[in-house]
Design an enzyme around this catalytic site. Structure first.
Site, PDB file in Angstrom:
ATOM      1  N   GLN A 241       0.888  -1.159   0.000  1.00 12.05           N
ATOM      2  CA  GLN A 241       0.000   0.000   0.000  1.00 12.05           C
ATOM      3  C   GLN A 241       0.926   1.209   0.000  1.00 12.05           C
ATOM      4  O   GLN A 241       1.593   1.484   0.991  1.00 12.05           O
ATOM      5  CB  GLN A 241      -0.907  -0.027   1.227  1.00 12.05           C
ATOM      6  CG  GLN A 241      -1.871  -1.217   1.175  1.00 12.05           C
ATOM      7  CD  GLN A 241      -2.437  -1.536   2.533  1.00 12.05           C
ATOM      8  OE1 GLN A 241      -1.688  -1.825   3.450  1.00 12.05           O
ATOM      9  NE2 GLN A 241      -3.747  -1.492   2.643  1.00 12.05           N
TER      10      GLN A 241
ATOM     11  N   HIS B  28       3.602  -6.821   2.306  1.00 12.20           N
ATOM     12  CA  HIS B  28       2.914  -7.901   3.011  1.00 12.20           C
ATOM     13  C   HIS B  28       3.194  -9.172   2.216  1.00 12.20           C
ATOM     14  O   HIS B  28       2.957  -9.212   1.002  1.00 12.20           O
ATOM     15  CB  HIS B  28       1.402  -7.672   3.033  1.00 12.20           C
ATOM     16  CG  HIS B  28       0.985  -6.496   3.841  1.00 12.20           C
ATOM     17  ND1 HIS B  28       0.538  -6.612   5.137  1.00 12.20           N
ATOM     18  CD2 HIS B  28       0.939  -5.177   3.535  1.00 12.20           C
ATOM     19  CE1 HIS B  28       0.232  -5.407   5.589  1.00 12.20           C
ATOM     20  NE2 HIS B  28       0.470  -4.516   4.640  1.00 12.20           N
TER      21      HIS B  28
ATOM     22  N   HIS C  29       6.289   3.871   6.142  1.00  7.85           N
ATOM     23  CA  HIS C  29       7.533   3.145   5.867  1.00  7.85           C
ATOM     24  C   HIS C  29       7.146   2.051   4.873  1.00  7.85           C
ATOM     25  O   HIS C  29       6.265   1.232   5.164  1.00  7.85           O
ATOM     26  CB  HIS C  29       8.058   2.526   7.168  1.00  7.85           C
ATOM     27  CG  HIS C  29       9.426   1.937   7.071  1.00  7.85           C
ATOM     28  ND1 HIS C  29      10.340   2.069   8.085  1.00  7.85           N
ATOM     29  CD2 HIS C  29      10.045   1.199   6.127  1.00  7.85           C
ATOM     30  CE1 HIS C  29      11.458   1.432   7.767  1.00  7.85           C
ATOM     31  NE2 HIS C  29      11.294   0.895   6.574  1.00  7.85           N
TER      32      HIS C  29
ATOM     33  N   HIS D  74       6.549  -1.169   3.017  1.00  8.28           N
ATOM     34  CA  HIS D  74       6.591  -2.563   3.462  1.00  8.28           C
ATOM     35  C   HIS D  74       5.752  -3.422   2.529  1.00  8.28           C
ATOM     36  O   HIS D  74       4.746  -2.978   1.997  1.00  8.28           O
ATOM     37  CB  HIS D  74       6.145  -2.726   4.918  1.00  8.28           C
ATOM     38  CG  HIS D  74       4.791  -2.170   5.231  1.00  8.28           C
ATOM     39  ND1 HIS D  74       4.543  -0.820   5.347  1.00  8.28           N
ATOM     40  CD2 HIS D  74       3.616  -2.791   5.476  1.00  8.28           C
ATOM     41  CE1 HIS D  74       3.271  -0.621   5.659  1.00  8.28           C
ATOM     42  NE2 HIS D  74       2.672  -1.806   5.731  1.00  8.28           N
TER      43      HIS D  74
END
Length: 157
Positions: free
Chosen positions: A86, A101, A97, A99
């Site tokens: 996202q 998933h 930050h 990331h």
């Protein structure tokens, strides 16, 4: 890295939650996993948006996500993987930050396969509310997350 030397946006991450690291990225267990094996892969440098990553960071992040995914898919006897980012607040990003998933998937884990994206969005919003309220992280205990990280660490030995 020493305990709590990892950062996830404005938050310190205990090293016991991290199960794999490269010079540019790290993988950590998830406080609020959607499914068994749902983890996060992050660049070590605090970067808010995907486009702000260097070429080396982008490559390392995706190679790390791929390696983590392959091992967790086997470990959890899954048949597929979901990789999701996202990128920015309007995309549902709640921790500033970058990331990824990484979620091992099995047949029937969601009735409608794309519901997982809604579930990620809900969990991200719930996590942000908890962190913003400075509520102690009690969804899973450190012992539970540390135990899971230790299991996953063995996959990279």
């Amino acid at each position: 890295m020493e305990a709590s030397a990892y950062k996830f946006g404005p938050y310190r991450i205990d090293a016991r939650e991290v199960f794999h690291a490269t010079p540019l990225s790290y993988a950590m267990v998830n406080l609020r996993p959607l499914l068994p094996g749902h983890v996060l892969v992050c660049p070590k440098r605090e970067v808010k948006r995907f486009t702000d990553l260097s070429t080396d960071e982008t490559s390392d992040l995706w190679v790390t996500a791929k390696e983590v995914g392959v091992r967790l898919e086997q470990y959890h006897k899954a048949s597929s993987l979901t990789f999701a980012i996202q990128d920015g607040p309007q995309a549902g990003q709640t921790v500033p930050h970058v990331h990824i998933h990484v979620i091992p998937r099995k047949k029937g884990d969601f009735e409608n396969n794309d519901e997982i994206y809604d579930a990620i969005d809900v969990k991200e919003k719930e996590l942000k509310e908890k962190l913003d309220l400075d509520v102690e992280r009690k969804d899973r205990t450190m012992e539970e997350m540390s135990h899971e990280a230790n299991e996953y660490r063995a996959l990279f030995s």
